[in-house]
Design a protein around this motif. Structure first.
Motif, PDB file in Angstrom:
ATOM      1  N   ILE A   1       0.859  -1.181   0.000  1.00  0.00           N
ATOM      2  CA  ILE A   1       0.000   0.000   0.000  1.00  0.00           C
ATOM      3  C   ILE A   1       0.899   1.237   0.000  1.00  0.00           C
ATOM      4  N   TYR A   2       0.411   2.297  -0.610  1.00  0.00           N
ATOM      5  CA  TYR A   2       1.185   3.539  -0.716  1.00  0.00           C
ATOM      6  C   TYR A   2       0.466   4.636   0.057  1.00  0.00           C
ATOM      7  N   GLY A   3       1.198   5.309   0.911  1.00  0.00           N
ATOM      8  CA  GLY A   3       0.622   6.381   1.708  1.00  0.00           C
ATOM      9  C   GLY A   3       1.578   7.549   1.818  1.00  0.00           C
ATOM     10  N   TRP A   4       1.239   8.456   2.746  1.00  0.00           N
ATOM     11  CA  TRP A   4       2.057   9.646   2.928  1.00  0.00           C
ATOM     12  C   TRP A   4       3.472   9.290   3.382  1.00  0.00           C
ATOM     13  N   HIS A   5       3.610   8.163   4.043  1.00  0.00           N
ATOM     14  CA  HIS A   5       4.914   7.768   4.572  1.00  0.00           C
ATOM     15  C   HIS A   5       5.636   6.802   3.645  1.00  0.00           C
ATOM     16  N   GLY A   6       5.175   6.689   2.416  1.00  0.00           N
ATOM     17  CA  GLY A   6       5.841   5.827   1.462  1.00  0.00           C
ATOM     18  C   GLY A   6       5.153   4.486   1.293  1.00  0.00           C
ATOM     19  N   ARG A   7       5.927   3.511   0.903  1.00  0.00           N
ATOM     20  CA  ARG A   7       5.389   2.196   0.582  1.00  0.00           C
ATOM     21  C   ARG A   7       5.454   1.279   1.800  1.00  0.00           C
ATOM     22  N   THR A   8       4.344   0.588   2.060  1.00  0.00           N
ATOM     23  CA  THR A   8       4.273  -0.328   3.196  1.00  0.00           C
ATOM     24  C   THR A   8       3.746  -1.680   2.719  1.00  0.00           C
ATOM     25  N   LYS A   9       4.367  -2.748   3.188  1.00  0.00           N
ATOM     26  CA  LYS A   9       3.913  -4.093   2.842  1.00  0.00           C
ATOM     27  C   LYS A   9       3.149  -4.706   4.012  1.00  0.00           C
ATOM     28  N   TYR A  10       2.220  -5.590   3.674  1.00  0.00           N
ATOM     29  CA  TYR A  10       1.475  -6.305   4.710  1.00  0.00           C
ATOM     30  C   TYR A  10       1.162  -7.711   4.202  1.00  0.00           C
ATOM     31  N   PRO A  11       1.073  -8.716   5.092  1.00  0.00           N
ATOM     32  CA  PRO A  11       0.802 -10.094   4.689  1.00  0.00           C
ATOM     33  C   PRO A  11      -0.689 -10.337   4.489  1.00  0.00           C
ATOM     34  N   TYR A  12      -1.011 -10.983   3.383  1.00  0.00           N
ATOM     35  CA  TYR A  12      -2.405 -11.195   2.997  1.00  0.00           C
ATOM     36  C   TYR A  12      -2.626 -12.663   2.619  1.00  0.00           C
ATOM     37  N   ILE A  13      -3.653 -13.267   3.199  1.00  0.00           N
ATOM     38  CA  ILE A  13      -3.988 -14.673   2.950  1.00  0.00           C
ATOM     39  C   ILE A  13      -5.075 -14.765   1.885  1.00  0.00           C
ATOM     40  N   SER A  14      -4.936 -15.720   0.968  1.00  0.00           N
ATOM     41  CA  SER A  14      -5.971 -15.950  -0.042  1.00  0.00           C
ATOM     42  C   SER A  14      -5.998 -17.420  -0.432  1.00  0.00           C
ATOM     43  N   ASN A  15      -7.079 -17.792  -1.076  1.00  0.00           N
ATOM     44  CA  ASN A  15      -7.219 -19.136  -1.668  1.00  0.00           C
ATOM     45  C   ASN A  15      -7.018 -20.278  -0.687  1.00  0.00           C
ATOM     46  N   LEU A  16      -7.626 -20.193   0.464  1.00  0.00           N
ATOM     47  CA  LEU A  16      -7.611 -21.334   1.370  1.00  0.00           C
ATOM     48  C   LEU A  16      -8.590 -22.369   0.839  1.00  0.00           C
ATOM     49  N   ALA A  17      -8.100 -23.558   0.542  1.00  0.00           N
ATOM     50  CA  ALA A  17      -8.936 -24.614  -0.037  1.00  0.00           C
ATOM     51  C   ALA A  17      -8.522 -25.957   0.540  1.00  0.00           C
TER      52      ALA A  17
END
Length: 201
Positions: free
Chosen positions: A107-123
């Motif tokens: 994500i991009y904000g006033w303080h620059g670029r920030t990463k975060y962990p995201y879960i998807s496709n649980l099967a």
């Protein structure tokens, strides 16, 4: 190619649990696992009848190519799988029965670029649901996120997916936001919930 499967979670009622004596383990996926993972994902996120079964290999091909590309080229991507093997068998190969994906989004904000962990496709394959496999996969994702230095995990689930919500809430996730866009206003079943979990040590 961006597969239509990604960023969704699907659960459905399952038959009675299997009774064979097996051991289940969870690990990171390798390229050699792509074919079996493709089966689990394609069967979990699609419903086939006698009239539509012919499209199965084409859908699976797209899923496998997308997965193979991510495993080879994306350093911020992790595919976790659950596999089983009969305890008393030395010759029978392991069978992949579940999978989930963990990626680092930006994500991009006033303080620059920030990463975060995201879960998807649980099967989880149909014959192995409601046996704790989903919780094991989520636990592995939490372990990876902690090792990478994060203290929160995020995911989406459809608002009408009560079984999926029950799994996530049971594993400590809480609803952060109900997301509504123009499409979901007309199709309420497509409304999504943003869930998060604190994983601070």
């Amino acid at each position: 190619m961006q597969s239509f499967l990604f960023n969704s979670h699907h659960f459905s009622p399952s038959p009675s649990p299997i009774t064979e004596s097996v051991t289940t383990s969870v690990r990171l996926a390798k390229i050699d696992d792509v074919n079996q993972i493709g089966d689990v994902l394609t069967l979990s996120f699609n419903h086939f009848s006698d009239f539509t079964l012919w499209i199965y290999p084409f859908l699976k091909l797209g899923v496998c190519e997308d997965l193979r590309s991510r495993l080879k080229n994306d350093r911020d991507y992790f595919c976790v799988l659950a596999e089983k093997k009969p305890i008393n068998s030395k010759n029978q190969e392991s069978q992949i029965i579940g999978t989930v994906e963990l990626s680092l989004r930006t994500i991009y904000g006033w303080h620059g670029r920030t990463k975060y962990p995201y879960i998807s496709n649980l099967a989880v394959s149909q014959n192995h649901r409601r046996q704790g496999v989903g919780s094991q996969l989520l636990s592995k994702c939490e372990q990876i996120a902690k090792q990478l230095g994060f203290n929160e995990l995020y995911l989406h689930v459809l608002a009408n997916n009560k079984i999926g919500q029950q799994l996530y809430l049971h594993n400590g996730y809480t609803i952060r936001q109900v997301e509504t866009d123009l499409y979901s206003l007309f199709v309420p079943s497509k409304r999504r919930l943003l869930l998060a979990k604190s994983i601070e040590s």
